[in-house]
Write a protein that holds these residues in place. Structure first.
Motif, short mmCIF file in Angstrom:
data_model
loop_
_atom_site.label_atom_id
_atom_site.label_comp_id
_atom_site.label_asym_id
_atom_site.label_seq_id
_atom_site.Cartn_x
_atom_site.Cartn_y
_atom_site.Cartn_z
N ASP A 261 -2.36 6.52 4.51
CA ASP A 261 -1.66 6.87 3.55
C ASP A 261 -1.76 8.23 2.98
O ASP A 261 -3.02 8.83 2.73
N LYS B 59 3.51 7.19 3.96
CA LYS B 59 2.28 7.09 4.94
C LYS B 59 2.46 8.64 5.50
O LYS B 59 3.43 9.21 5.52
N HIS C 138 11.51 4.86 5.88
CA HIS C 138 10.95 3.84 4.82
C HIS C 138 12.04 4.13 3.52
O HIS C 138 12.16 5.37 3.35
N PRO D 146 11.16 -0.93 5.57
CA PRO D 146 11.50 -0.05 6.54
C PRO D 146 13.09 0.40 6.55
O PRO D 146 13.85 -0.77 6.38
N GLN E 236 6.01 -9.37 -1.74
CA GLN E 236 6.11 -9.17 -0.41
C GLN E 236 7.07 -10.19 0.38
O GLN E 236 6.87 -11.42 0.13
N GLN F 121 6.06 -4.96 5.51
CA GLN F 121 6.26 -3.81 4.77
C GLN F 121 7.65 -3.90 3.86
O GLN F 121 8.04 -2.79 3.54
N HIS F 122 7.84 -5.18 3.60
CA HIS F 122 9.06 -5.38 2.96
C HIS F 122 8.67 -5.97 1.41
O HIS F 122 8.05 -7.14 1.44
N GLU F 123 9.19 -5.47 0.16
CA GLU F 123 8.94 -5.94 -0.88
C GLU F 123 10.44 -6.00 -1.84
O GLU F 123 11.26 -5.17 -1.49
#
Ligand code: ADP
Ligand code: MG
Length: 329
Positions: free
Chosen positions: A3, A37, A227, A241, A311, A315-317
């Motif tokens: 990160d 990132k 993203h 993403p 979540q 990687q999806h929130e």
């Protein structure tokens, strides 16, 4: 990938008016958490007034963080942005740079292109020898596909796209790691936008840059970002993403943003909802979910309780009470 930026529960408030003994505040960014990132192209979208510019400025240390934290770590240095001393701040200014929206306003009309690009080198004392400065200017100018013979000219001689490339060169001459591009192509003709986007993408690869690309326009973000985070009234409402966000958005607001762009509308069954009305004022925020006043799916709980970011995939929130029943397809 490590990160570069880690933002946790970040809020930014502006002082607005008030009386002699009182002070009013406007919370432009409200409890935002996200990570960017290293080497990625991170998109931040949302209607005007959603807090994108304020968040970008907080990451540049250009507005004070009211609460929460923003951590920066590029492998060489690791900084807590609200706790930088003078030396660290000067160093951070080289590492984090801004590309402005308006290439007309950003460039001084009385300076040559060479001097415009050289100015940050002089201000940040990156070099003092004229030959070295000139060589840095030429290197970055050619990377930004500027004609080196044009360095002696003044900015008025150039088109919008060329001016934006001059501002990009100026932003990149200090060899930053993090670049915040705030509506960087919004002022340009559509025909030129693609050129500038391609340039940013190739600079990102060649120079190992990390971008936070801010735009109100999802169609621009779609082509360039890895993203995407979606903001509404200072909150992060969805983050995923790019491909996944476009294929399966899980927030009614994200879906509504898509449906405003016919060519991108993933929902071609005619069920897409148009976005009605305007974003509420941050000084007079709705109760519960901030989007409930415009959401076609709002029910009782949405008016009462603010949903937290959950979540849904690695990687999806998403922050919506009803995402599971509505969009878990
Ligand atoms: P965006 O970039 O998404 O359009 P901004 O971060 O510019 O959003 O603004 C978020 C909110 O903060 C808006 O309501 C805006 O009016 C307010 N705002 C922005 N800058 C200031 C400021 N310097 N003082 C007071 N309010 C501000
Ligand atoms: Mg803005």
């Amino acid at each position: 990938m490590a990160d570069l930026v880690k933002v946790e529960n970040l809020s930014v408030s502006y002082k607005i008016g008030g009386g002699l003994f009182s002070q009013n505040y406007l919370k432009a960014v409200n409890n935002v958490s996200l990570t960017i990132k290293r080497g990625s192209f991170f998109g931040l979208v949302g209607e005007s007034g959603s807090g994108k510019t304020t968040l970008g400025r907080a990451l540049l240390n250009a507005v004070p963080i009211s609460s929460g934290s923003a951590h920066y770590d590029d492998g060489d240095v690791s900084y807590e942005l609200s706790k930088l001393d003078k030396t660290q701040l000067a160093d951070y200014r080289k590492r984090a740079q801004l590309i402005f929206q308006d290439p007309y306003a950003a460039l001084s009309p009385r300076m040559t292109v060479r001097d415009i690009i050289a100015e940050p080198i002089e201000v940040m004392k990156l070099a003092s020898d004229r030959e070295e400065i000139d060589s840095r200017v030429r290197t970055i100018a050619s990377r930004c596909r500027l004609n080196l013979e044009h360095l002696r000219r003044f900015p008025h001689a150039f088109s919008g796209g060329q001016r934006q490339r001059i501002s990009i060169a100026r932003a990149l001459v200090s060899d930053p790691r993090l670049v915040i591009a705030d509506e960087a192509v919004a002022a340009l003709d559509v025909s030129i936008q693609a050129d500038v986007l391609n340039l940013l993408k190739s600079l990102q690869k060649d120079m190992g840059l990390t971008f936070m690309f801010i735009s109100h326009d999802l169609s621009v973000v779609a082509h360039i970002c890895d993203h995407v985070a979606v903001m509404y009234l200072g909150r992060l409402v969805e983050s995923a993403p790019t491909r996944e966000l476009f294929k399966a958005p899980k927030h009614p607001y994200t879906k509504a943003l898509f449906s405003a762009i016919p060519s991108l509308n993933p929902d071609d069954q005619g069920t897409a909802q148009r976005l009605e009305g305007e974003i509420p004022s941050p000084t007079n925020q709705p109760s519960g979910c901030k989007f409930h006043t415009r959401c076609p799916h709002a029910i009782d709980i949405c008016k009462k309780e603010e949903p937290s970011l959950q979540q849904t995939d690695p990687q999806h929130e998403v922050a919506c009470h009803r995402w599971k029943e509505l969009f878990n397809t």
